[in-house]
Design an enzyme around this catalytic site. Structure first.
Site, PDB file in Angstrom:
ATOM      1  N   HIS A   3       0.877  -1.182   0.000  1.00  0.00           N
ATOM      2  CA  HIS A   3       0.000   0.000   0.000  1.00  0.00           C
ATOM      3  C   HIS A   3       0.913   1.231   0.000  1.00  0.00           C
ATOM      4  O   HIS A   3       2.031   1.175   0.529  1.00  0.00           O
ATOM      5  CB  HIS A   3      -0.840  -0.049   1.284  1.00  0.00           C
ATOM      6  CG  HIS A   3      -1.912   0.979   1.386  1.00  0.00           C
ATOM      7  ND1 HIS A   3      -1.674   2.257   1.813  1.00  0.00           N
ATOM      8  CD2 HIS A   3      -3.245   0.906   1.158  1.00  0.00           C
ATOM      9  CE1 HIS A   3      -2.818   2.927   1.829  1.00  0.00           C
ATOM     10  NE2 HIS A   3      -3.788   2.132   1.445  1.00  0.00           N
ATOM     11  N   ASP A  55       2.803  -4.856   8.114  1.00  0.00           N
ATOM     12  CA  ASP A  55       1.607  -4.033   7.905  1.00  0.00           C
ATOM     13  C   ASP A  55       0.408  -4.981   7.994  1.00  0.00           C
ATOM     14  O   ASP A  55       0.133  -5.747   7.061  1.00  0.00           O
ATOM     15  CB  ASP A  55       1.703  -3.353   6.536  1.00  0.00           C
ATOM     16  CG  ASP A  55       0.407  -2.633   6.150  1.00  0.00           C
ATOM     17  OD1 ASP A  55      -0.596  -2.768   6.882  1.00  0.00           O
ATOM     18  OD2 ASP A  55       0.402  -1.953   5.110  1.00  0.00           O
ATOM     19  N   GLN A  87      -4.703  -5.299   6.729  1.00  0.00           N
ATOM     20  CA  GLN A  87      -5.709  -6.183   6.101  1.00  0.00           C
ATOM     21  C   GLN A  87      -5.667  -7.588   6.664  1.00  0.00           C
ATOM     22  O   GLN A  87      -6.284  -8.495   6.093  1.00  0.00           O
ATOM     23  CB  GLN A  87      -5.486  -6.237   4.582  1.00  0.00           C
ATOM     24  CG  GLN A  87      -5.659  -4.932   3.864  1.00  0.00           C
ATOM     25  CD  GLN A  87      -7.107  -4.418   3.863  1.00  0.00           C
ATOM     26  OE1 GLN A  87      -8.045  -5.160   4.140  1.00  0.00           O
ATOM     27  NE2 GLN A  87      -7.283  -3.146   3.576  1.00  0.00           N
ATOM     28  N   LYS A 142     -10.577  -0.825  10.448  1.00  0.00           N
ATOM     29  CA  LYS A 142     -10.687  -2.019   9.599  1.00  0.00           C
ATOM     30  C   LYS A 142     -11.044  -3.246  10.426  1.00  0.00           C
ATOM     31  O   LYS A 142     -11.229  -4.332   9.913  1.00  0.00           O
ATOM     32  CB  LYS A 142      -9.378  -2.252   8.854  1.00  0.00           C
ATOM     33  CG  LYS A 142      -9.001  -1.049   7.995  1.00  0.00           C
ATOM     34  CD  LYS A 142      -8.297  -1.423   6.741  1.00  0.00           C
ATOM     35  CE  LYS A 142      -7.614  -0.227   6.127  1.00  0.00           C
ATOM     36  NZ  LYS A 142      -8.191   0.145   4.850  1.00  0.00           N
ATOM     37  N   CYS A 193      -4.840   2.545  -3.667  1.00  0.00           N
ATOM     38  CA  CYS A 193      -3.577   3.034  -3.066  1.00  0.00           C
ATOM     39  C   CYS A 193      -2.440   2.034  -3.271  1.00  0.00           C
ATOM     40  O   CYS A 193      -1.561   1.891  -2.408  1.00  0.00           O
ATOM     41  CB  CYS A 193      -3.733   3.353  -1.582  1.00  0.00           C
ATOM     42  SG  CYS A 193      -4.835   4.707  -1.263  1.00  0.00           S
TER      43      CYS A 193
END
Ligand code: PMP
Length: 417
Positions: free
Chosen positions: A134, A211, A214, A237, A375
């Site tokens: 991202h 990261d 997600q 999220k 993104c």
């Protein structure tokens, strides 16, 4: 909290209809149609437990934390710190002070790039990221490379949207000073082999940031088992509010790292001659934070815990498999991202139809999907496409909703072909 399962004999059955009742927005109409919300990778909807907690906070508890001796301030501080404990347990961090509140994944990564990067990187060093990052796991490293003279290196991916692991092995060398890698790609759904990556990097003493924007809402994450040095995610999220996020960092790094921002709460004492910084985690939490957001995030994570992340993972996999099989049956539709190991994200393109048109037509049917580059412009460039349409599923979605999507996509295909 309410029991979210129907108990039939000893077996617990996942009751999606009961869960859906907790999310008020899911029963609204859009353009006169039942809302089908498939934009969960952009942000998730909030259960009433989170919404009511935030309302209750402002109605009954609102006060600034850590500073007051009065009742409200103490009560707000207690809730605020209690959420930290919930988050610590959720990701199994060893120490409470390893949980830092930020605005989101983006700020968590910027904090590490700026604080760790600026004090550790120098000319000629290499920072390793992947081709599916991202923008928020690219640009902060580019900025710090510009400031320090370090170089950004990129692990390539194959046509299925999987990291080419042999290339990662080759890119790791004595110049590599940091690896920052996405756990689950937001535009492809790929689940990366982060444990392998972390183990391999640690053999050369290289720290790794994950990261988890997600993955935190889909997969069980145990930071001690992963042994990652840093992990970043966003509250919104994982069914919590916007404007709140988490940075997990190993204590040994956080102790050494300089503050990211200066201001109130991050200090022990201030004089014009010398300022002494506060202890962890407050050293990294300057200024009045998003108190309602923190408390709301704690409740969101309790909600997820109540269902069980493993139960969520299993159900969402079933949704993914069902959606993938319906969409793969359409010859005019091409799925972008066919990794063997995927989370519940399906990106696709349709012959002769621009993704924005696909999104607009589905919107008229009450279906919310995302279209664009998500993104991740380098991912689009890798696949030689300007954009994709993306449907991303959550545990409150149903197989019937996927049927509605498939039916509407057939209409789109007929229209453009
Ligand atoms: N990384 C990934 C993989 C993401 O999907 C996102 C959000 N789309 C981010 C980072 C940034 O998250 P936020 O905007 O909440 O800071």
């Amino acid at each position: 909290m309410e029991n979210l399962f129907i108990d039939i004999t000893e077996k617990k059955i996942f009751d999606v209809e009961k869960i859906r009742k907790d999310f008020p927005i899911l029963s609204r109409l859009v353009h006169g149609k039942k809302l089908v919300y498939f934009d969960n990778a952009a942000t998730t909807q909030k259960p009433k437990q989170v919404i009511e907690t935030i309302q209750n906070y402002y109605s009954n508890l609102n006060s600034n934390i850590h500073r007051g001796v009065h009742y409200l301030s103490e009560a707000a501080t207690k809730e605020y710190e209690c959420a930290r404990k919930i988050i610590q347990n959720f990701i199994n961090a060893k120490h409470l002070e390893e949980i830092i509140y930020t605005r989101g994944t983006t700020e968590s990564i910027n904090l590490v790039a700026s604080s760790y990067g600026y004090s550790n990187f120098k000319e000629g060093d290499e920072i390793l990221i992947s081709a599916m990052e991202h923008h928020s796991n690219i640009v902060p490293w580019q900025i710090i490379c510009q400031r320090t003279g370090a170089k950004l290196k990129v692990i390539p991916m194959n046509d299925n949207g999987e990291i080419i692991i042999e290339e990662f092995d080759k890119l790791l060398n004595e110049k590599t000073k940091f690896v920052s890698i996405v756990h689950v790609s937001n535009s492809l759904g790929t689940i990366n082999p982060i444990k392998y990556i972390i183990d391999k990097a640690h053999r050369l003493d290289i720290p790794v940031l994950v990261d988890a924007a997600q993955s935190i809402q889909h997969l069980k994450i145990d930071v001690q088992d992963l042994d990652c040095d840093f992990l970043a995610f966003s509250g919104h999220k994982i069914y919590g509010p916007t404007g709140i996020g988490i940075l997990y960092g190993k204590k040994k790094h956080l102790i050494e790292m300089p503050p990211y921002q200066g201001g109130g709460d991050m200090i022990m004492s201030v004089s014009f001659e010398k300022t002494i910084y506060n202890e962890l985690p407050y050293k990294f939490e300057a200024g009045t934070p998003n108190i309602a957001g923190v408390i709301g995030l704690g409740v969101a994570i309790r909600y997820v815990n109540n269902i069980g992340i493993e139960v969520i993972e299993k159900y969402e996999k079933e949704l993914l498999d069902y959606g993938s099989s319906l969409l793969s049956d359409m010859p005019e539709l091409k799925i972008i991202g066919n990794a063997a190991n995927k989370a519940s994200v399906i990106s696709f393109i349709i012959d002769n139809a621009h993704p924005h048109d696909v999104g607009t037509i589905l919107d008229r049917e009450g279906i919310a999907i995302r279209t664009g580059h998500h993104c991740t412009e380098p991912v689009m460039r890798r696949f030689n496409i300007p954009a994709t349409s993306r449907a991303s599923f959550s545990f409150y979605n149903t197989f019937e909703e996927i049927d509605v999507l498939a039916k509407s996509l057939k209409k789109v295909i007929n229209l453009f072909n």
